[in-house]
Design an enzyme around this catalytic site. Structure first.
Site, PDB file in Angstrom:
ATOM      1  N   HIS A 141       0.707  -1.553  -0.082  1.00 56.24           N
ATOM      2  CA  HIS A 141       0.352   0.328   0.238  1.00 56.24           C
ATOM      3  C   HIS A 141       0.680   1.176  -0.099  1.00 56.24           C
ATOM      4  O   HIS A 141       0.734   2.101  -1.126  1.00 56.24           O
ATOM      5  CB  HIS A 141      -0.948   0.116   1.137  1.00 56.24           C
ATOM      6  CG  HIS A 141      -2.020   0.936   1.289  1.00 56.24           C
ATOM      7  ND1 HIS A 141      -3.073   0.979   0.999  1.00 56.24           N
ATOM      8  CD2 HIS A 141      -2.126   2.210   1.643  1.00 56.24           C
ATOM      9  CE1 HIS A 141      -3.696   2.499   1.267  1.00 56.24           C
ATOM     10  NE2 HIS A 141      -2.662   3.413   1.501  1.00 56.24           N
ATOM     11  N   GLU A 142       1.848   1.172   0.615  1.00 56.49           N
ATOM     12  CA  GLU A 142       2.242   2.370   1.396  1.00 56.49           C
ATOM     13  C   GLU A 142       3.554   2.943   0.083  1.00 56.49           C
ATOM     14  O   GLU A 142       3.939   3.757  -0.721  1.00 56.49           O
ATOM     15  CB  GLU A 142       3.076   2.153   1.633  1.00 56.49           C
ATOM     16  CG  GLU A 142       2.919   2.777   3.625  1.00 56.49           C
ATOM     17  CD  GLU A 142       1.348   3.714   3.102  1.00 56.49           C
ATOM     18  OE1 GLU A 142       1.326   4.175   3.330  1.00 56.49           O
ATOM     19  OE2 GLU A 142       0.855   2.981   4.703  1.00 56.49           O
ATOM     20  N   HIS A 145       1.692   3.989  -2.970  1.00 56.32           N
ATOM     21  CA  HIS A 145       2.184   6.419  -2.763  1.00 56.32           C
ATOM     22  C   HIS A 145       2.538   6.060  -3.002  1.00 56.32           C
ATOM     23  O   HIS A 145       2.833   6.942  -4.132  1.00 56.32           O
ATOM     24  CB  HIS A 145       1.360   6.393  -1.269  1.00 56.32           C
ATOM     25  CG  HIS A 145       0.073   6.105  -0.760  1.00 56.32           C
ATOM     26  ND1 HIS A 145      -0.856   6.224  -1.190  1.00 56.32           N
ATOM     27  CD2 HIS A 145      -0.259   5.972   0.461  1.00 56.32           C
ATOM     28  CE1 HIS A 145      -2.124   6.385  -0.717  1.00 56.32           C
ATOM     29  NE2 HIS A 145      -1.910   5.638   0.412  1.00 56.32           N
ATOM     30  N   HIS A 151      -5.312   6.644  -2.807  1.00 50.74           N
ATOM     31  CA  HIS A 151      -6.579   5.527  -1.816  1.00 50.74           C
ATOM     32  C   HIS A 151      -8.030   5.820  -2.599  1.00 50.74           C
ATOM     33  O   HIS A 151      -7.783   6.548  -3.572  1.00 50.74           O
ATOM     34  CB  HIS A 151      -7.417   6.137  -0.264  1.00 50.74           C
ATOM     35  CG  HIS A 151      -5.355   6.527   0.447  1.00 50.74           C
ATOM     36  ND1 HIS A 151      -5.573   6.892   1.240  1.00 50.74           N
ATOM     37  CD2 HIS A 151      -5.536   5.595   0.799  1.00 50.74           C
ATOM     38  CE1 HIS A 151      -4.677   6.916   2.364  1.00 50.74           C
ATOM     39  NE2 HIS A 151      -4.477   6.141   1.708  1.00 50.74           N
ATOM     40  N   TYR A 197      -9.260   1.487   1.870  1.00 52.86           N
ATOM     41  CA  TYR A 197     -10.267   1.999   2.879  1.00 52.86           C
ATOM     42  C   TYR A 197     -11.391   0.707   3.513  1.00 52.86           C
ATOM     43  O   TYR A 197     -12.501   0.460   2.638  1.00 52.86           O
ATOM     44  CB  TYR A 197     -10.318   3.060   3.623  1.00 52.86           C
ATOM     45  CG  TYR A 197      -8.723   3.488   4.127  1.00 52.86           C
ATOM     46  CD1 TYR A 197      -7.713   3.241   3.915  1.00 52.86           C
ATOM     47  CD2 TYR A 197      -9.284   4.758   4.552  1.00 52.86           C
ATOM     48  CE1 TYR A 197      -6.571   3.347   4.210  1.00 52.86           C
ATOM     49  CE2 TYR A 197      -7.737   5.461   5.044  1.00 52.86           C
ATOM     50  CZ  TYR A 197      -6.623   5.128   4.756  1.00 52.86           C
ATOM     51  OH  TYR A 197      -5.645   5.768   4.726  1.00 52.86           O
TER      52      TYR A 197
END
Ligand SMILES: [Zn+2]
Length: 261
Positions: A141-142, A145, A151, A197
């Site tokens: 996930h990071e 980014h 997101h 999320y």
């Protein structure tokens, strides 16, 4: 001059941050785990401009240099490394140890899990706190980014797929749900994206902050790793032609007419 509630809450967070300022070394965070250097860089699009994309090498690979802080245990390092390496088998992204490259990721255990969106220039922190962030899905996930992705729930088309329940969101966290003019790479909204999320994220009362449309029973935000859509849009953004299926290649071609796959 209009200030909507989201902007107001954002200003509120900034002022609160300034008042508390627990650690001046920590960047401000928007969207929970997205770091920004200044107000003007808020709502950074996922590489809509060429500036935040990592450059492609002449061999068709995208090398993203990184260093890892020495404060992790060997078990933690193993998980981080597995996350970094996972991109190699499904995309042309190659995370590689930094030698002397100017731009690189500095993976460190700081205050929480966060990353900047896209390439920022020089060293940029990807924080994977030893407590709470050392999971395969969080590493991916990071890193997504850092590669330029936002997101899922901030996608420009999210209102067709989820309904944001504003009244259940913690007041000063509402900015996490602001829409961004994202470049969606021809990929559909994906409830199983590792960038989505979960149902009660930033809830002030335990009730859902997001409800799927039209079937509100569909599960979402449960990904344990990158979904096929996450992989497809990564390959489309970086034009990893050899990793695109024929179906994806159509999007690739539509998106950039000069592309030769
Ligand atoms: Zn995030």
């Amino acid at each position: 001059f209009l200030i909507d509630t989201a902007t107001f809450s954002l200003l509120y967070v900034i002022s609160l941050f300034c008042m508390l300022a627990p650690d001046f070394d920590e960047p401000e965070l928007t969207e929970g785990d997205i770091a920004v250097d200044s107000d003007s860089e808020r709502n950074a699009d996922p590489c809509t401009s060429s500036g935040c994309r990592w450059p492609k090498s002449s061999d068709g690979k995208v090398y993203v240099p990184y260093v890892i802080a020495n404060h992790y245990s060997s078990r933690e390092l193993q998980i981080i490394q597995r996350g970094l390496d996972s991109f190699s088998s499904m995309s042309c992204i190659r995370f590689k140890r930094r030698s002397n490259e100017r731009d690189y990721l500095s993976i460190e255990s700081r205050n929480g899990c966060y990353s900047y969106v896209g390439r920022r220039g020089n060293a940029q922190t990807v924080s994977l706190a030893r407590s709470g962030c050392i999971y395969h899905k969080t590493v991916q996930h990071e890193l997504l980014h850092a590669l330029g992705f936002n997101h899922e729930q901030t996608r420009s088309d999210r209102d067709n797929h989820i309904r944001v329940v504003w009244e259940n969101i913690v007041e000063n966290m509402k900015h996490n749900f602001n829409k961004i003019a994202t470049l969606n790479q021809g990929t559909p909204y994906d409830y199983n994206s590792v960038m989505q999320y979960h149902r009660t994220a930033f809830s002030k009362n335990g009730k859902p902050t997001m409800v799927p449309i039209p079937n509100n029973n569909v599960s979402f935000g449960q990904a344990t790793q990158m979904s096929q859509n996450d992989i497809n849009r990564l390959n489309t953004l970086y034009k990893c032609c050899e990793y695109l299926t024929s179906h994806d290649t159509i999007y690739c071609l539509q998106f950039n007419k000069i592309l030769v796959c």
